[in-house]
Design an enzyme around this catalytic site. Sequence first.
Site, PDB file in Angstrom:
ATOM      1  N   ASP A   1     -11.949 -16.790  -5.827  1.00  0.00           N
ATOM      2  CA  ASP A   1     -10.753 -16.374  -5.101  1.00  0.00           C
ATOM      3  C   ASP A   1     -10.120 -15.226  -5.873  1.00  0.00           C
ATOM      4  O   ASP A   1      -9.487 -15.422  -6.909  1.00  0.00           O
ATOM      5  CB  ASP A   1      -9.784 -17.555  -4.989  1.00  0.00           C
ATOM      6  CG  ASP A   1      -8.451 -17.172  -4.364  1.00  0.00           C
ATOM      7  OD1 ASP A   1      -8.423 -16.212  -3.580  1.00  0.00           O
ATOM      8  OD2 ASP A   1      -7.433 -17.833  -4.668  1.00  0.00           O
TER       9      ASP A   1
ATOM     10  N   THR B   1      -3.165 -10.884  -8.986  1.00  0.00           N
ATOM     11  CA  THR B   1      -2.905 -11.035 -10.413  1.00  0.00           C
ATOM     12  C   THR B   1      -4.061 -11.717 -11.134  1.00  0.00           C
ATOM     13  O   THR B   1      -4.514 -11.262 -12.178  1.00  0.00           O
ATOM     14  CB  THR B   1      -1.617 -11.853 -10.649  1.00  0.00           C
ATOM     15  OG1 THR B   1      -0.535 -11.205  -9.995  1.00  0.00           O
ATOM     16  CG2 THR B   1      -1.311 -11.961 -12.135  1.00  0.00           C
TER      17      THR B   1
ATOM     18  N   GLY C   1      -5.065 -12.539   5.003  1.00  0.00           N
ATOM     19  CA  GLY C   1      -5.851 -12.587   3.776  1.00  0.00           C
ATOM     20  C   GLY C   1      -6.865 -13.723   3.777  1.00  0.00           C
ATOM     21  O   GLY C   1      -6.665 -14.765   4.409  1.00  0.00           O
ATOM     22  N   ALA C   2      -7.946 -13.514   3.032  1.00  0.00           N
ATOM     23  CA  ALA C   2      -9.005 -14.521   2.954  1.00  0.00           C
ATOM     24  C   ALA C   2      -8.487 -15.844   2.417  1.00  0.00           C
ATOM     25  O   ALA C   2      -8.941 -16.920   2.839  1.00  0.00           O
ATOM     26  CB  ALA C   2     -10.137 -14.005   2.077  1.00  0.00           C
ATOM     27  N   ASP C   3      -7.525 -15.793   1.486  1.00  0.00           N
ATOM     28  CA  ASP C   3      -6.987 -17.032   0.913  1.00  0.00           C
ATOM     29  C   ASP C   3      -6.294 -17.865   1.982  1.00  0.00           C
ATOM     30  O   ASP C   3      -6.431 -19.100   2.022  1.00  0.00           O
ATOM     31  CB  ASP C   3      -6.044 -16.728  -0.247  1.00  0.00           C
ATOM     32  CG  ASP C   3      -4.950 -15.722   0.098  1.00  0.00           C
ATOM     33  OD1 ASP C   3      -5.056 -15.026   1.126  1.00  0.00           O
ATOM     34  OD2 ASP C   3      -3.980 -15.612  -0.677  1.00  0.00           O
TER      35      ASP C   3
ATOM     36  N   ASP D   1       1.377 -22.149  -0.884  1.00  0.00           N
ATOM     37  CA  ASP D   1       0.501 -21.644  -1.939  1.00  0.00           C
ATOM     38  C   ASP D   1       1.361 -20.933  -2.980  1.00  0.00           C
ATOM     39  O   ASP D   1       1.894 -19.846  -2.741  1.00  0.00           O
ATOM     40  CB  ASP D   1      -0.534 -20.687  -1.352  1.00  0.00           C
ATOM     41  CG  ASP D   1      -1.676 -20.400  -2.316  1.00  0.00           C
ATOM     42  OD1 ASP D   1      -1.467 -20.537  -3.538  1.00  0.00           O
ATOM     43  OD2 ASP D   1      -2.773 -20.032  -1.860  1.00  0.00           O
TER      44      ASP D   1
END
Length: 257
Positions: free
Chosen positions: A6, A10, A108-110, A130
Amino acid sequence: MKLVVDVGNTETVMGVVDDTRATVASWRVSTQVPRTPDEYGHLLRSMLSEAGYGAERLDVAVVGSVVPSASEVLLPTLRRLTGREPIMIGPESPLPVRLEVDEPRTVGADRIVNTLAACEVYGRDTIVVDLGTATTYDCVTADGAFQGGVIAPGVSAGLEWLSRRTAKLPSVGLSRPKRVIGTRTDACIRSGIFYGIVDALEGMVGRIREEWGRGDVLVVATGGYAEVVGPHAPSVDEIAPFLTLTGLAIAGEILAD
């Protein structure tokens, strides 16, 4: 076993997920440190070896990234490590989730894999909180529809802002203070940051519940600060620090077939 990655703004979180979807090893490295594919390869092999998981035990690598420049450097390493083309997750991946928002290609992929994991693991209307670089609140229906949410400044943003913008205030880490009312400067800062985050979470979840209009909604905390903040937020029902990695593994199962 799958190597799941992932790539965040940051930090890059890497993990090994076994066939039961359990995260059996995980690491966090800085995304902001420039690395070559060879450096990534050495780093990954060292971490895997130390954890007792040789590269030969990995079936495939699954990657979700919000930093294309970082994932482009990482992909050749993963290709060599597993002997297979890494599976990249994005808005166009053929997964059993629906992005019911105005601009699905910008999700976003997350957030996509968090939606997938919440649907597969809990099967209930869920608010996924998250707690990472940003704090995101994702509204996920029981049948796997991402219906939008909220993006707020993350935990680290508050910590960094105070240390950079105030000459005389010390830098502190995130932990629960013994008292709300601090009697030392560092204790005052720690209290302000910690309870500011908890109260912001509680307030935002309350607003989402009211506007979303769903009845029995599950609130799941994930991300790097989930285990620090989650136990002290009354609205949080489940703490799943590796939910994103679980979602990546599930996506890998689906797309590898």
